[in-house]
Design an enzyme around this catalytic site. Sequence first.
Site, PDB file in Angstrom:
ATOM      1  N   ALA A 158      12.362  26.576  77.063  1.00 50.35           N
ATOM      2  CA  ALA A 158      11.275  27.011  77.933  1.00 50.35           C
ATOM      3  C   ALA A 158      10.798  28.423  77.573  1.00 50.35           C
ATOM      4  CB  ALA A 158      11.726  26.948  79.389  1.00 50.35           C
ATOM      5  N   HIS A 159       9.801  28.887  78.278  1.00 48.73           N
ATOM      6  CA  HIS A 159       9.177  30.183  77.996  1.00 48.73           C
ATOM      7  C   HIS A 159      10.144  31.359  78.150  1.00 48.73           C
ATOM      8  CE1 HIS A 159       7.481  30.153  82.389  1.00 48.73           C
ATOM      9  NE2 HIS A 159       8.657  29.601  82.318  1.00 48.73           N
ATOM     10  N   ASN A 160       9.986  32.324  77.269  1.00 54.36           N
ATOM     11  CA  ASN A 160      10.731  33.581  77.325  1.00 54.36           C
ATOM     12  C   ASN A 160      12.237  33.434  77.124  1.00 54.36           C
ATOM     13  OD1 ASN A 160       8.151  34.033  79.188  1.00 54.36           O
ATOM     14  ND2 ASN A 160       8.757  35.991  78.301  1.00 54.36           N
ATOM     15  N   SER A 199      13.340  32.082  80.570  1.00 54.85           N
ATOM     16  CA  SER A 199      13.849  33.454  80.565  1.00 54.85           C
ATOM     17  C   SER A 199      15.359  33.577  80.393  1.00 54.85           C
ATOM     18  CB  SER A 199      13.436  34.206  81.848  1.00 54.85           C
ATOM     19  OG  SER A 199      12.032  34.274  81.923  1.00 54.85           O
TER      20      SER A 199
END
Lengths: 350, 350, 350
Positions: free
Chosen positions: A241-243, A261
């Site tokens: 997923a993102h980050n 994250s």
Amino acid sequence: MVFTIEEIARLLNGTVEGDKQIKVDRIAKIEEGFPGSISFLSNPKYENYLYTTEASAVIVNDNFEPKKPVKAALIRVNDAYTAFTTLLEQYQRMSGMLIQGIEEPSFMGDGSKHGEGVYRGAFSYIGKKVSIGKHVKIYPQVYIGDNVSIGDHCVLFPGVKIYKNTVIGNHCTLHAGVVVGSDGFGFAPQPDGSYKKIPQLGNVILENHVEIGANTVVDCATMGSTIIREGVKLDNLIQIAHNVEIGKNTVMAGQSGISGSSKIGENCIIAGQVGIAGHLHIPNKTTILAQSGLTKSLEEEGLQLFGSPAFERKPYIRSYTVFRRLPELLERIEELEEKVLNLKPTESNP
Amino acid sequence: MVFTIEEIARLLNGTVEGDKQIKVDRIAKIEEGFPGSISFLSNPKYENYLYTTEASAVIVNDNFEPKKPVKAALIRVNDAYTAFTTLLEQYQRMSGMLIQGIEEPSFMGDGSKHGEGVYRGAFSYIGKKVSIGKHVKIYPQVYIGDNVSIGDHCVLFPGVKIYKNTVIGNHCTLHAGVVVGSDGFGFAPQPDGSYKKIPQLGNVILENHVEIGANTVVDCATMGSTIIREGVKLDNLIQIAHNVEIGKNTVMAGQSGISGSSKIGENCIIAGQVGIAGHLHIPNKTTILAQSGLTKSLEEEGLQLFGSPAFERKPYIRSYTVFRRLPELLERIEELEEKVLNLKPTESNP
Amino acid sequence: MVFTIEEIARLLNGTVEGDKQIKVDRIAKIEEGFPGSISFLSNPKYENYLYTTEASAVIVNDNFEPKKPVKAALIRVNDAYTAFTTLLEQYQRMSGMLIQGIEEPSFMGDGSKHGEGVYRGAFSYIGKKVSIGKHVKIYPQVYIGDNVSIGDHCVLFPGVKIYKNTVIGNHCTLHAGVVVGSDGFGFAPQPDGSYKKIPQLGNVILENHVEIGANTVVDCATMGSTIIREGVKLDNLIQIAHNVEIGKNTVMAGQSGISGSSKIGENCIIAGQVGIAGHLHIPNKTTILAQSGLTKSLEEEGLQLFGSPAFERKPYIRSYTVFRRLPELLERIEELEEKVLNLKPTESNP
């Protein structure tokens, strides 16, 4: 590509026991060996096959002593498994991966450039201002968005999709259907129950020697970068997923996923179908067993986790062992209750 | 695209504290701010970064009171997080997504048409009798089968595959590798142990404002339609089986899956790697925690489920807390048994 | 394609009860029937819909006796469900799947050939020395690597990627985004913590009548072959690792995965999101319930497994039933302890 046993022994820094002029042109597992093939024996469990294999030659460890007569020629090396891997690599280098040139129709936008020895397959698409290094293989139907940068010696198998602004290092391999840089899953709930998209403006960075399995997805960061560090190996159908940031030399098996994250340390081993919640910190050398679900950050390096929610492997297995006996435990509690009930009167008796 | 702080404050309906003429041209997280960038502070946990950030400007809440000197200019707004999201959207609108026109080679079959402002990337394929609305972006290597209908303002990222007869509303976004309308998994067992395919003749309907993450699959219905209602957001690598219906504004995280014919209510939250069995009814506002497996329909709205098989979150967590102590429980039972055994003689003694 | 009830009854070997000349041209579920449509009733749960349906005709079992008046014409057959499936097949055969010919641009390398009646969609890519049988449908954006062999009557939906040396039998169907033959996940750990790739030189064999769902991945073998036997059906987003072998007529539901070198028997049923560890042997007719994780080989045929790690279904359910009551068990143990403690003094009293 036919080789004598002697030529192969020289390549592997080994010595021949048997006819040095025997010729082989194929590689086979010891239990599936056939005349003209070369195999290896490393795991003692497979020793019996040595005495029956049809392979013309078998690579063995220096110190190996056969217990029965062996028909195949032997090549003795320091470490049979490593030597065999070297042989496989040579074989692969010679038998394929040599493709280069540009097939048409293919598409390259303004301001894009690539180094020497590149392969660009038919129906591949390269956007604008893309920079591609030397000896990169871009297979058919690959998509590379604007402003992407790719280092040297990368292989993008058919149908790989790279969103804009992605940065890829050297010696990276992306298998068919991999998606890098798609939007992170970020939506802000609205008072009316609907969701409003949070623009995903960051990118993805893949450092050197990253390999990504088929149909795996790595989302871009909301801002900043999703980072996959040097030497990371991701299997098929993984969700990043993102980050997220994944530390150097960490490996993840198929169908596992990391939520937004979370920061994963170096040299971690994440087995198949593992889920890691968002905003966690996983220290170096953590091992997470298959199908586990991590919901909390860890403090200590080198732990082994199991279960969903996951805790340490050994206590998990102890708990699970008792879990299997729960119906029996319930019965024992019921028996105890009955006995204690029967005891009770005696308490007030004396 | 360089803006003064004053221009940005006007856009966000805010007031400037500091030099209004400072110029910014980039967006950054507060902990990664650099000169020329603008950031925001919403979560108090990040307040310390405000006093050290190199960002030229920071968006803060109206009522925020700094505890130390701040170097950056401040833009005070009603809600810093929402204002920042607005800014991101403006930024994205200006910096990308403006692509239009037709790249060649691309393919469009007989009887297909599209509205104004459409982008059709190279190697995209549109079948026969396809209807596409205005300002739709069809990226390279997208496939759209016969008789598909797509509304206005949709974005189909590279490699999206839409099977025939699919109906897509307005403002839908499908990320790379998404498959919509593939055959449901329907096979009738035969007396000889083989399986006979049950033809899958239905379609998929995506209503307005649906977003679907990379490599997610939505199967067509056996008959009738698989329906994804307005505002539904699906993350990456999700499996939606035949004849499923997902209610308005429900969100699903990565790698979760719904089996055939299940009906999911509105405003549900389904976390990552969740599995939902077939033919279930899930009421509105249900929350299902990560890795849970739902095997039964629910009657009541608003429940939180956990575990596999799943039951209510609170009792699940209570049971799981005891699960962790099972080896201890076993010991306590054994101790009790011993004590009771020792007590026994006393029972018949007096 | 309009038919009279009489024509359909003849096709299905049934008898008409009602007006034989009624015309139908669509198929519908009984609860969604409308004038001009034909439906079926097999499951008694749906009987009530028979008395209210707007369908013009309904297929029912020979021995069915309506309890109320029925407006629709009835077609009586031996087995309504099977007859309806036959009807669906005929419908599908007539309404689609008839596409053939070559769309341009498409790519075919040197030494490749295909039989009569083939469809090769635009932007499809066929490498060198590829052999393709008769009546094969290769949809747009499909990739077929060098030396691949494909039998007759196969369908490769858009975006399917087949790596080199893959062997595919007759009557196989691969849905959009399927990847066959990608590298197995094999890396040898090095002393410095990095991983060295183990070349993956084997291939994949799909026997006849194999169907593979969208975005599923089947890796090639390290050496030898990953083998999917005749009649195997794989759902969407499944992971099949290197050197796996799946026996005849085994079915696997969505998002399940099999790790390297495991051998799965014939006629097994593997539900959704199941994980199977590496190097296991699963006998014929094994059933594995959803989300289970198999970590050990099985000896006996026909077992049903559940849980993670999985054991037999019935004891698992019994254990899980007690798991739900664990907080209560803890309380009962605490009560027992208190009682036994209170008893204690009596022991030394008399």
